[in-house]
Design a protein around this motif. Sequence first.
Motif, short mmCIF file in Angstrom:
data_model
loop_
_atom_site.label_atom_id
_atom_site.label_comp_id
_atom_site.label_asym_id
_atom_site.label_seq_id
_atom_site.Cartn_x
_atom_site.Cartn_y
_atom_site.Cartn_z
N ALA A 26 0.86 -1.19 0.00
CA ALA A 26 0.00 0.00 0.00
C ALA A 26 0.89 1.23 0.00
O ALA A 26 1.97 1.22 0.62
N ALA A 27 0.46 2.27 -0.68
CA ALA A 27 1.14 3.57 -0.68
C ALA A 27 2.62 3.45 -1.06
O ALA A 27 3.47 4.18 -0.53
N SER A 53 -0.44 -0.55 6.39
CA SER A 53 -1.42 0.50 6.65
C SER A 53 -1.60 1.37 5.41
O SER A 53 -0.74 1.42 4.53
N PRO A 54 -2.74 2.09 5.30
CA PRO A 54 -3.00 2.91 4.10
C PRO A 54 -1.90 3.92 3.79
O PRO A 54 -1.68 4.25 2.63
N SER A 55 -1.20 4.42 4.81
CA SER A 55 -0.11 5.38 4.60
C SER A 55 1.18 4.73 4.13
O SER A 55 2.09 5.41 3.65
N ARG A 80 -13.64 2.49 4.82
CA ARG A 80 -13.54 2.18 6.26
C ARG A 80 -14.89 1.95 6.93
O ARG A 80 -15.01 2.08 8.15
N PRO A 137 -12.13 0.24 1.54
CA PRO A 137 -11.45 1.52 1.29
C PRO A 137 -12.12 2.70 1.98
O PRO A 137 -11.43 3.65 2.38
N ASP A 159 -5.78 3.15 10.14
CA ASP A 159 -4.73 4.16 9.97
C ASP A 159 -3.51 3.66 10.74
O ASP A 159 -3.47 2.49 11.15
#
Length: 330
Positions: free
Chosen positions: A90-91, A133-135, A241, A239, A199
């Motif tokens: 991710a990211a 994590s999304p970040s 949440r 996505p 997060d």
Amino acid sequence: MPERMSLTGRILLLGLVVVVVLGGALGYVMNHANRPGLAATSAVDASPGDRVLFRNTAASGYGHVASVARGGEAGVRQVSDLACDRLYAAAGRGVCLRPDGSLATYQLAVLDSSVRVRDTYPVVGVPNRARVSPSGNVVAWTVFVTGDSYNGGRFSTRAGMINLATGETVDSLELLSITREGQPYHAVDVNFWGVTFADDQHFYATMSTAGRRYLVAGDVAARSVRTLAANVECPSLSPDRTRIAFKEAIGGDPAKGWRLTVLDLASMRRTALAETRSVDDQAAWYDAGTVMYGIRRGTRQSDVWAVPADGGGAPRLLIPDAESPAALWN
């Protein structure tokens, strides 16, 4: 607060365990008709974009990290030189759980957007689940272990996470305080697996204890988890949440198999999806309305399937000869 990781503390002590690796590679017969094309390369792109990253289970490049374009998943795939037992991304950051040398030891490899290894951490146990994590800042893992005194030497699980931006670690979720059904809870048989992130500080996971499995919500800063619902395994947060895709034991008994299901977090209403085969996987979200997951074909082979998240439609083959998918959204 989680302890900051020192240079000497980078070895993740998940417990004194003896790893037993079961099974071996069996011969298989494969029909090459309608199999995907392969384009061998050392540089698979894992940066955010219109692609799906996955573990290749085709005969050529078996176990290696691969990717395909969204909308053309059955076509030519890019296959990297890196092999993993489980992966996710991710990211622009990936995590790869893989063997560490010829012995029955394993490591967590942190990957950059070009699927190059940037750092490694030893883990004790056989790789099972991985998430980012999304970040892209926090990576989580689950491994099978053996040797816990309470389970008579049978396999149990351990799950932990590392914040790569701050160096903070949770070596095992079993170290967090637990609230079960509104009450503080302590037990020696607690196990965790299947982390999914909201997060960098908040996550969901599966907790088992006293013969039951729960969806838990976790707070890293508070070093705590609390139960939300029973009979929820291997959660995957949507996505937006608002929903959790998960596998639900049929009749509450995993021996009967699992039904792929979606939980609405606001109403706690469950929707069984149109996939009626037993899904023993931590699903992932292909997009806001579609869930993807691995279905095994024998001992080594697997395909990634997709099904609508609203309970309608029908399952469809998404990526042949693949498992452990991650959609690389922009």
